[in-house]
Design a protein around this motif. Structure first.
Motif, mmCIF file in Angstrom:
data_model
loop_
_atom_site.group_PDB
_atom_site.id
_atom_site.type_symbol
_atom_site.label_atom_id
_atom_site.label_comp_id
_atom_site.label_asym_id
_atom_site.label_seq_id
_atom_site.Cartn_x
_atom_site.Cartn_y
_atom_site.Cartn_z
ATOM 1 N N PHE A 1 0.838 -1.203 0.000
ATOM 2 C CA PHE A 1 0.000 0.000 0.000
ATOM 3 C C PHE A 1 0.873 1.254 0.000
ATOM 4 N N HIS A 2 1.939 1.206 0.803
ATOM 5 C CA HIS A 2 2.839 2.367 0.822
ATOM 6 C C HIS A 2 3.457 2.611 -0.562
ATOM 7 N N ILE A 3 3.960 1.556 -1.156
ATOM 8 C CA ILE A 3 4.615 1.693 -2.471
ATOM 9 C C ILE A 3 3.629 2.266 -3.494
ATOM 10 N N ALA A 4 2.409 1.782 -3.443
ATOM 11 C CA ALA A 4 1.405 2.237 -4.416
ATOM 12 C C ALA A 4 1.027 3.702 -4.223
ATOM 13 N N HIS A 5 1.385 4.250 -3.069
ATOM 14 C CA HIS A 5 1.017 5.643 -2.809
ATOM 15 C C HIS A 5 2.208 6.569 -2.674
ATOM 16 N N GLN A 6 3.362 6.101 -3.093
ATOM 17 C CA GLN A 6 4.519 7.002 -3.128
ATOM 18 C C GLN A 6 4.255 8.138 -4.107
ATOM 19 N N HIS A 7 4.775 9.289 -3.745
ATOM 20 C CA HIS A 7 4.720 10.459 -4.619
ATOM 21 C C HIS A 7 5.565 10.182 -5.865
ATOM 22 N N ARG A 8 5.122 10.664 -7.011
ATOM 23 C CA ARG A 8 5.839 10.306 -8.235
ATOM 24 C C ARG A 8 7.239 10.910 -8.321
ATOM 25 N N SER A 9 7.593 11.785 -7.405
ATOM 26 C CA SER A 9 8.979 12.268 -7.380
ATOM 27 C C SER A 9 9.896 11.286 -6.665
ATOM 28 N N ALA A 10 9.326 10.264 -6.056
ATOM 29 C CA ALA A 10 10.143 9.332 -5.261
ATOM 30 C C ALA A 10 9.552 7.924 -5.311
ATOM 31 N N TRP A 11 9.648 7.335 -6.488
ATOM 32 C CA TRP A 11 9.111 5.990 -6.680
ATOM 33 C C TRP A 11 10.178 4.923 -6.474
ATOM 34 N N THR A 12 9.720 3.812 -5.903
ATOM 35 C CA THR A 12 10.565 2.628 -5.766
ATOM 36 C C THR A 12 10.223 1.653 -6.880
ATOM 37 N N HIS A 13 11.237 1.141 -7.570
ATOM 38 C CA HIS A 13 10.957 0.095 -8.543
ATOM 39 C C HIS A 13 11.156 -1.295 -7.948
ATOM 40 N N GLU A 14 12.169 -1.443 -7.110
ATOM 41 C CA GLU A 14 12.438 -2.786 -6.581
ATOM 42 C C GLU A 14 12.769 -2.739 -5.108
ATOM 43 N N LEU A 15 12.233 -3.668 -4.379
ATOM 44 C CA LEU A 15 12.558 -3.801 -2.953
ATOM 45 C C LEU A 15 12.414 -5.264 -2.572
ATOM 46 N N ASP A 16 13.038 -5.608 -1.450
ATOM 47 C CA ASP A 16 12.940 -6.972 -0.941
ATOM 48 C C ASP A 16 12.164 -6.969 0.369
ATOM 49 N N LEU A 17 11.644 -8.120 0.723
ATOM 50 C CA LEU A 17 10.911 -8.295 1.986
ATOM 51 C C LEU A 17 11.235 -9.674 2.544
ATOM 52 N N ARG A 18 11.619 -9.711 3.801
ATOM 53 C CA ARG A 18 11.883 -11.010 4.449
ATOM 54 C C ARG A 18 11.751 -10.860 5.956
ATOM 55 N N PRO A 19 11.492 -11.961 6.648
ATOM 56 C CA PRO A 19 11.449 -11.917 8.110
ATOM 57 C C PRO A 19 12.843 -11.599 8.665
ATOM 58 N N PHE A 20 12.846 -11.000 9.850
ATOM 59 C CA PHE A 20 14.125 -10.551 10.411
ATOM 60 C C PHE A 20 15.112 -11.672 10.651
#
Lengths: 254, 254, 254, 254
Positions: C227-246
Motif C-alpha cells: 500500500f505504501h509503495i502504491a502511494h509514493q509520490h511520483r517524485s520518489a518511486w521505488t521500482h524494486e525492494l525486498d521483503l523477508r522476516p528478520f
C-alpha cells in the motif's frame, strides 16, 4: 626488451603463479610482497630456473609513497609495465562487529581499496599515455555481498569493485583494460589461506579437497585465466568474471 | 518518554525532512550536521514550532571519537536511540583520476564508509541488547555501479553498501533493522546538491524539474518512505530499495 | 466513485491481504483467482463485512483472452483500474531437471511471465492514457538467482523481473508506477505455501516460526508495504525492494 | 575419434567463428542454423578447407522435438558431444509494448529460453553420466537489465540467465561446466546484427567502428574467449563473464 608484468601481492598462491605464467610467456615478472624475503627469493629463483626473467621486491603497500615509488622504480629501471596484477587481500576471517576494531577496519581499507587507488593513480596515466596496458584485480565474493562477520573485508572489497568499475569507465576507452576477477571459493594458497586457517586445518582441507579432487582453486589454473584475460583483443574485453571449483556453491545459491 | 530518532547529516534536504517527519509522529528528533549552526537552529525551531521535540548538535563526523561521543551523549542525556539515519554523503562531482587526490579519496571513505562503521560499532550493540532498533542508510547509485569520474564516491559508497549487508547479516536476527536506500536521482536539496551545482544551475533545475513537475526527488516524500521502512513489522523487513523520480532513467537503463 | 484495485492471484495470503488493505482505504477491491469459489466468496464477504467494497471473479489466467477480457470487464463494468497487483506464482518446489517436463516448464512461463505480459498489454496503455496507475508485481528470490531444482521457477521469474524493468522503462515517464517486490522468505499463506508443503508440515512451521515469533512473512504486513509503495509520490518511486522476516538469511548471504 | 563441439545458431558471426575455432583445435564441429543452406555449406567448407572436421545441419529449434532429435542424431551418428554452444538470439530491435504482439513475445521465449531448456533436458543428463561436458550460452545485456522497447527480448534473456544458474547449480558438481556469456556490445555479425540494422546502416557501422578500430566485437575474438572458458580446469570454472569492445560503455554505466 621483454614485456613487464608487475605483481603486487606475490605469495605462493595466485600472485606467484601469475608471475610464473607470464614469465613462461616471455614477460619479465616483477614480484612484490610485504615480507618473507626467502619465500620471495624462492619464487624468483623458480622462474629463473625455468629460463624466465624475474625480479623480487619487498613492498609495504600501506606505507605512504611505497606504491608510487615502486611504479617509478620499475618503469625507470626495468621498463614500461604492460600488465599489473593487484593481488592484495584483506580477509581476516569471520569476526563479529564487536571484535572488529577501528584499526582493523581501516587497515582493511588501506590494503584492499586505497592501495589499489594509489596504484591506479601512479600507473594508469602512464598506460593511458601509451594507449595500452592491463590492470588485473583479484577480488573476492565479499565484493558482491556482505556476509556475517565480514564487516571489514566486505566494506573494503565492495569499495574495490566500485573503484574498478570507475577506473574502467575512464580508462577502457583509452586502451587500458581493467578486469575485476571474483574468486568465489577457497584457493590452495599456503601463504594466505594457509595462514588464515592454521597449518593443520589447511592440510586437512588440501587432503580432502585437493589432491586431484580439484575442489579447491588451483593457483596455476587461475593464472591461466588471468593470462587469457590480459590478452583478449580490445574488441572483446571482459571486465568481470567469477572463478570457483566445480563443486563449490556459487555465492548466489543457497 | 518519546522515542528517539537520530539524524546524522541533517541539512535542508533528506536529513532535515526525515527529522521533521519523525518528530511529527512523536519522536524526539536529534539533528546533527557539520556546520551552519544557524541552519541547524532553523530546522530545530521549525520542528518545535509545529509542536515537535528536537535537539540540534554540530558534529564533525570525521573527527576521532566524535560519533562515539554523540551516541553516548544522546543515550545518556536524552534516551535510547530507536532509529538512526546515517545520511552523510561523499559526492564531489565528476572528476578524472588525475584530479582525485589521495586526500580526497581518503576523505570520501572517512565520510561515507568509516563514519558508518563507527556509528554501527557505537550504537548497534546497544540496540542488540534492547532487541530492537533501526539503522537507515541513505545511499546512492554509486553504491551499485562505478561511473566515470566517480572514483572516490563509488569506492566509498560501494564499501558502504557491502558494510550494510554485513551489518544486516549480524544484527537483523537480533531485532535490528538495517536498510540501505539507493537514491537514484537528483534530490531537491539546497545544502548538498545546491552547493555542488552552484546556486544558479540549481535554481534552473528546480524551475525546470521541480515546481509541481516532480522530476527531482522531494525530500519530504523520501522521508515518507523512510518512515514506512522504519516501521515495517519484523516479519516483513526491507533491506534494500531504490527511489527516483518517475521521469528519471533507472541506473541500469541506457 | 471508489478507486479500483485489481488483484490477480487473490488467495488467503498476499493477494487477499492486499485486497483487504486497499478496501480498508476506500478502494473497490476486485479479487481474481483460478479456483475455489467458496474461498473467494469468503474473502469478498470479509471485506464487505468490514464495510469495504469488493468483487470476486474466477479467472484462469493461462486461458487465451482471459486476462484481456477481465481488464475490459472491470474497466467497463466497475471503473478505471488505479492499482493492479499481479500476484501469480509459479513455485512448484525443488525438482531436478530430469523431473521437470517441457509442459511444466512452459506452464511456469505462462503463469509467471506471459500472463504478466498479457496484463501489461491490456492495461498499461489505458493507464498511460490516464497519465497514472500502478502495477505491483509480487516476485520471488528466484527472479534474482537460480537455485538447484528451480529450473522452471527461476526461468519464469527471471523473465518476469526483466519484463518489469522493461515495462518500467517505457511507462514510468508516462506516470505509471511499476514495482517489482522480491519476497525473499516463507510467507504464511495457506493457499500456496500451505499446499506446496502439505498441511502437516505447514502447521509445524506456523507453530515454530509464526505465532508471534514473526519468522514467516505475515501477509497483512506485506500488504502494508504494498500500500505504501502504491502511494509514493511520483517524485520518489521505488521500482524494486525486498521483503523477508528478520531471522531469514537474505538470498545473497550464505 | 575427435571431440565434438555442437553449435546451435551457427551464422556468420559468433556461432560460425566458435565452430571454426574449435575445429582448428581438433574438434569435429557440428553447425546448426535455421535456414540458408548455402551459407551453412560455406561455413562447413571453410572449416574443411583448413583441414578441420565439420558437419552442417539445418534446424528449426522451435519445432517440437527438433532439438531432442538433433542431440540423439549427433550422439549416435557422430559421437558424444563434449561442448555445446547455445547461440540462438531473440533480439527484434526496440519496439514499444503496443507493437509487441503476444505471438512475438512467445516466439522470443521459445527461441531464447525454452529451446535452451530443451537442449539442457536432452543433453545434460548424458554429460552428467559421462561426468564431463560444457554448455556455453551466448547471452546479452538484456539478461541483466530490461531496457525500454525490450519487453520480449529482456523477458526471454532474463529467463535464460536464471535457467543457466539453475542448470549450473545442479550440474556443475557433476562435472558439467555451464557458462553464461553476456555480450554487452555490438557484434560484427552480418547474419544477425546485419539483418536487424539493414545492410546500409550495418556497412556504415562496420566502416566507422570496425576496420581495425576494434569498436565492434570481432566474432573470432569472442570465439577465443569461448574456447578458453570451455577448457578451464574444473578447479577454476567461470560461470559468468561479460564481453564488450574497449570503447563501449558497460551496461551499468551512463
Amino acid at each position: 626488451m621483454s614485456k613487464i608484468c608487475l605483481v603486487i601481492g606475490a605469495g605462493a598462491g595466485v600472485g606467484g603463479s601469475v608471475a610464473a605464467r607470464f614469465a613462461t610467456e616471455g614477460y619479465h615478472a616483477v614480484l612484490c610482497r610485504r615480507s618473507d624475503q626467502e619465500g620471495l627469493d624462492r619464487l624468483v629463483a623458480d622462474i629463473k630456473g625455468r629460463g624466465g626473467e624475474a625480479t623480487g621486491l619487498l613492498l609495504d603497500a600501506t606505507r605512504d609513497g611505497a606504491i608510487e615509488d615502486l611504479v617509478e622504480k620499475v618503469e625507470s629501471g626495468i621498463g614500461p609495465i604492460d600488465v599489473v596484477l593487484f593481488n592484495l587481500g584483506a580477509q581476516i576471517g569471520d569476526r563479529p562487529l564487536a571484535k572488529t576494531s577501528l584499526k582493523t577496519f581501516e587497515l582493511g581499507w588501506r590494503m584492499a581499496t586505497f592501495a589499489l587507488f594509489r596504484l591506479a593513480s601512479a600507473l594508469l596515466p602512464r598506460m593511458e599515455e601509451r594507449g595500452k596496458g592491463t590492470l588485473l584485480v583479484t577480488s573476492a565474493t565479499a565484493a558482491v555481498r556482505g556476509n556475517r562477520g565480514q564487516h571489514s573485508h566486505a566494506a573494503a572489497m565492495g569499495g574495490r569493485r566500485m573503484l574498478c568499475q570507475s577506473l574502467n569507465a575512464e580508462f577502457s576507452p583509452k586502451g587500458v583494460h581493467v578486469a575485476h576477477v571474483i574468486i568465489d571459493g577457497m584457493i590452495d594458497a599456503p601463504d594466505t589461506v594457509g595462514k588464515l586457517l592454521g597449518e593443520e586445518r589447511y592440510r586437512a582441507i588440501q587432503e580432502q579437497m585437493g589432491n586431484g579432487k580439484d575442489e579447491i582453486l588451483v593457483p596455476a589454473e587461475i593464472a591461466n585465466t588471468y593470462f587469457h584475460i590480459a590478452h583478449q583483443h580490445r574488441s572483446a574485453w571482459t571486465h568481470e568474471l567469477d572463478l570457483r571449483p566445480f563443486t563449490s556453491l556459487p555465492w548466489w545459491n543457497h
